[in-house]
Motif scaffolding. Sequence first.
Motif, PDB file in Angstrom:
ATOM      1  N   ALA A 191     -10.702  29.965 -15.730  1.00  0.00           N
ATOM      2  CA  ALA A 191     -10.057  30.527 -14.541  1.00  0.00           C
ATOM      3  C   ALA A 191     -10.556  29.832 -13.284  1.00  0.00           C
ATOM      4  O   ALA A 191      -9.785  29.538 -12.360  1.00  0.00           O
ATOM      5  N   ALA A 192     -11.856  29.525 -13.242  1.00  0.00           N
ATOM      6  CA  ALA A 192     -12.412  28.805 -12.094  1.00  0.00           C
ATOM      7  C   ALA A 192     -11.871  27.381 -12.037  1.00  0.00           C
ATOM      8  O   ALA A 192     -11.510  26.884 -10.961  1.00  0.00           O
ATOM      9  N   VAL A 193     -11.800  26.718 -13.190  1.00  0.00           N
ATOM     10  CA  VAL A 193     -11.227  25.369 -13.227  1.00  0.00           C
ATOM     11  C   VAL A 193      -9.777  25.397 -12.740  1.00  0.00           C
ATOM     12  O   VAL A 193      -9.308  24.461 -12.080  1.00  0.00           O
ATOM     13  N   GLY A 194      -9.070  26.477 -13.034  1.00  0.00           N
ATOM     14  CA  GLY A 194      -7.686  26.628 -12.587  1.00  0.00           C
ATOM     15  C   GLY A 194      -7.538  26.980 -11.127  1.00  0.00           C
ATOM     16  O   GLY A 194      -6.407  27.139 -10.646  1.00  0.00           O
TER      17      GLY A 194
ATOM     18  N   GLU B 195      -2.881  28.685 -17.464  1.00  0.00           N
ATOM     19  CA  GLU B 195      -2.268  29.979 -17.149  1.00  0.00           C
ATOM     20  C   GLU B 195      -2.722  30.496 -15.788  1.00  0.00           C
ATOM     21  O   GLU B 195      -2.269  31.557 -15.346  1.00  0.00           O
ATOM     22  N   VAL B 196      -3.622  29.792 -15.154  1.00  0.00           N
ATOM     23  CA  VAL B 196      -4.179  30.221 -13.867  1.00  0.00           C
ATOM     24  C   VAL B 196      -3.749  29.289 -12.742  1.00  0.00           C
ATOM     25  O   VAL B 196      -3.418  29.732 -11.639  1.00  0.00           O
ATOM     26  N   GLU B 197      -3.734  28.004 -13.015  1.00  0.00           N
ATOM     27  CA  GLU B 197      -3.460  27.012 -11.981  1.00  0.00           C
ATOM     28  C   GLU B 197      -2.076  27.166 -11.354  1.00  0.00           C
ATOM     29  O   GLU B 197      -1.945  27.100 -10.118  1.00  0.00           O
ATOM     30  N   PRO B 198      -0.995  27.371 -12.121  1.00  0.00           N
ATOM     31  CA  PRO B 198       0.309  27.529 -11.474  1.00  0.00           C
ATOM     32  C   PRO B 198       0.382  28.842 -10.694  1.00  0.00           C
ATOM     33  O   PRO B 198      -0.191  29.871 -11.105  1.00  0.00           O
ATOM     34  N   LEU B 199       1.078  28.785  -9.590  1.00  0.00           N
ATOM     35  CA  LEU B 199       1.356  29.998  -8.824  1.00  0.00           C
ATOM     36  C   LEU B 199       2.816  30.375  -9.052  1.00  0.00           C
ATOM     37  O   LEU B 199       3.716  29.543  -8.894  1.00  0.00           O
ATOM     38  N   VAL B 200       3.040  31.616  -9.428  1.00  0.00           N
ATOM     39  CA  VAL B 200       4.388  32.130  -9.657  1.00  0.00           C
ATOM     40  C   VAL B 200       4.565  33.332  -8.739  1.00  0.00           C
ATOM     41  O   VAL B 200       3.799  34.305  -8.820  1.00  0.00           O
TER      42      VAL B 200
END
Length: 246
Positions: A162-165, A131-136
């Motif tokens: 969140a850091a992993v993402g 939920e963090v890695e993709p940029l929308v």
Amino acid sequence: MQPISVQLYTVREPLAADRDGVLRRLAAIGYRAVEPFDPMSDPKGFRQVADDLGLIVPSTHAYALLERDPAEVFDAVATIGAQLVVIPAGFPPEEFTTPDGLARTADRLNGLAERAAEHGVRLGYHNHWWEVEPLVDGRHALEALAGLLAPEVFLEVDTYWAAVGGADVPALLRRLGDRVLALHVKDGPVARDEPHTAVGAGAMPVPAVLDAASGAWRVVELDSCAGDVFAALADSHAYLTGLEGR
């Protein structure tokens, strides 16, 4: 300051074998709050043991809300005494890659939040890396989702995932602001498939993370642990206690 909590998924295997003994060990370490991962498992018995040990239950995960009658789940939540009810994933990762997917996710969470309000509790969402890695629209998907959620829907930010993402976690928390009511505090090498460490023994900038959301509940969680998990939980509690008053 609120007492440090621990997500019981951390001790899921010993918990399955000896729930009461595990809760006693956590209380002996110094934890004064716990976060169950399944409120449906003997809620009356769980509440009795927690009360006897002086453990409060401010929050619980409730994946069952996506699969079972919400009224049944909220009854169990009321029995264990939690006020914050967290959906810990359960949506397809691809839903966090497009505006339409985020809108569908937000609609489902907003609907569940209305049901939660009918039962006097608040609903939240807990992230992993996807939920963090993709940029929308130029933002981490979690941030874009937050903009679509009803005001009463909170976030329990898993700071490690969140850091992993790829997020700058303190900056992310500052941008999310009052939406964040709880943090999963964990540590390790910030790598997706490596075991976690005691909080304070890994690569996470824990003091900066906590400073960025100083009013949020601090919930220790180790998804996996290379050594003795209770020793890691004791070290985590000692480290976080030492940071209090910063």
